[in-house]
Design a protein around this motif. Structure first.
Motif, PDB file in Angstrom:
ATOM      1  N   ALA A  40       5.822   1.672  -2.004  1.00 34.67           N
ATOM      2  CA  ALA A  40       5.007   1.585  -0.824  1.00 34.67           C
ATOM      3  C   ALA A  40       3.879   0.637  -0.901  1.00 34.67           C
ATOM      4  O   ALA A  40       3.008   0.911  -2.053  1.00 34.67           O
ATOM      5  N   THR A  41       3.533  -0.128  -0.106  1.00 36.12           N
ATOM      6  CA  THR A  41       2.286  -0.919  -0.047  1.00 36.12           C
ATOM      7  C   THR A  41       1.638  -0.737   1.447  1.00 36.12           C
ATOM      8  O   THR A  41       2.393  -0.843   2.529  1.00 36.12           O
ATOM      9  N   TYR A  42       0.472   0.125   1.381  1.00 35.13           N
ATOM     10  CA  TYR A  42      -0.256   0.236   2.462  1.00 35.13           C
ATOM     11  C   TYR A  42      -1.495  -0.473   3.019  1.00 35.13           C
ATOM     12  O   TYR A  42      -2.215  -0.720   2.002  1.00 35.13           O
ATOM     13  N   THR A  43      -1.342  -1.270   4.082  1.00 33.51           N
ATOM     14  CA  THR A  43      -2.668  -2.174   4.655  1.00 33.51           C
ATOM     15  C   THR A  43      -3.048  -1.653   6.066  1.00 33.51           C
ATOM     16  O   THR A  43      -2.102  -1.062   6.561  1.00 33.51           O
ATOM     17  N   ASP A  44      -4.179  -1.784   5.963  1.00 36.06           N
ATOM     18  CA  ASP A  44      -4.656  -1.554   7.554  1.00 36.06           C
ATOM     19  C   ASP A  44      -6.174  -1.990   7.719  1.00 36.06           C
ATOM     20  O   ASP A  44      -6.878  -2.218   6.642  1.00 36.06           O
ATOM     21  N   TRP A  76       2.215  11.002   2.323  1.00 33.90           N
ATOM     22  CA  TRP A  76       2.435  11.196   1.014  1.00 33.90           C
ATOM     23  C   TRP A  76       3.180  10.032   0.271  1.00 33.90           C
ATOM     24  O   TRP A  76       3.302   9.675  -0.874  1.00 33.90           O
ATOM     25  N   GLU A  77       4.159   9.615   1.177  1.00 35.26           N
ATOM     26  CA  GLU A  77       4.980   8.374   0.873  1.00 35.26           C
ATOM     27  C   GLU A  77       4.259   7.083   0.718  1.00 35.26           C
ATOM     28  O   GLU A  77       4.694   6.089   0.409  1.00 35.26           O
ATOM     29  N   GLY A  78       2.811   6.999   1.331  1.00 32.59           N
ATOM     30  CA  GLY A  78       1.862   5.984   0.929  1.00 32.59           C
ATOM     31  C   GLY A  78       2.248   4.867   2.091  1.00 32.59           C
ATOM     32  O   GLY A  78       1.867   3.658   1.702  1.00 32.59           O
ATOM     33  N   GLU A  79       2.932   5.071   3.151  1.00 32.26           N
ATOM     34  CA  GLU A  79       3.568   3.873   4.061  1.00 32.26           C
ATOM     35  C   GLU A  79       2.914   4.265   5.669  1.00 32.26           C
ATOM     36  O   GLU A  79       2.926   3.122   6.203  1.00 32.26           O
ATOM     37  N   SER A  80       2.086   5.374   5.772  1.00 32.12           N
ATOM     38  CA  SER A  80       1.526   5.409   7.092  1.00 32.12           C
ATOM     39  C   SER A  80       0.226   6.277   7.004  1.00 32.12           C
ATOM     40  O   SER A  80       0.217   6.908   6.398  1.00 32.12           O
ATOM     41  N   LYS A  81      -0.475   5.801   8.253  1.00 31.74           N
ATOM     42  CA  LYS A  81      -1.558   6.629   8.315  1.00 31.74           C
ATOM     43  C   LYS A  81      -1.820   7.669   9.174  1.00 31.74           C
ATOM     44  O   LYS A  81      -1.029   7.844  10.058  1.00 31.74           O
TER      45      LYS A  81
END
Length: 121
Positions: A40-44, A76-81
């Motif tokens: 996963a890649t998380y950006t915000d 924990w999956e690193g995809e959502s805030k």
């Protein structure tokens, strides 16, 4: 193999199957499998210049947005805030840690050399 630039911190999940990496040049939180596969890649916008990173014993991911003056809780999956706590006084957070002994989140700051302690339930 994934090559990351501008890695500032990394942390391992309690089960050892995930690696979380802050990439501050690209404003991303990366989640990798044990074998290096990108999961996963998380950006915000609230996570600008991510620096500090901590995974709690329960698997909650805490990450600091240094320039955005935020601390986020990411799944924990690193995809959502999951949460952006509204804490007064966070200014240039560089490090974050959860203490299960005191039920507190401890934030180290760069801009004013203070350590903030927030009680959580």
């Amino acid at each position: 193999m994934l090559i990351c630039f501008a890695v500032y911190r990394c942390a391992v999940s309690p089960t050892g199957d995930r690696l979380y990496i802050t990439n501050y040049d690209q404003n991303k939180l990366l989640t990798l499998a044990r074998d290096g596969t990108l999961l996963a890649t998380y950006t915000d916008p609230a996570l600008y210049s991510p620096r500090g990173l901590h995974v709690t014993p329960a698997g909650q991911v805490l990450v600091c947005g240094w320039t955005s003056n935020t601390v986020l809780q990411v799944g924990w999956e690193g995809e959502s805030k999951l949460a952006t706590p509204e804490w007064y006084g966070v200014n240039g957070p560089l490090s974050v840690c959860y203490s299960s002994t005191t039920s507190s989140i401890i934030v180290g700051q760069w801009r004013d050399n203070n350590i903030l302690v927030f009680r959580v339930e």
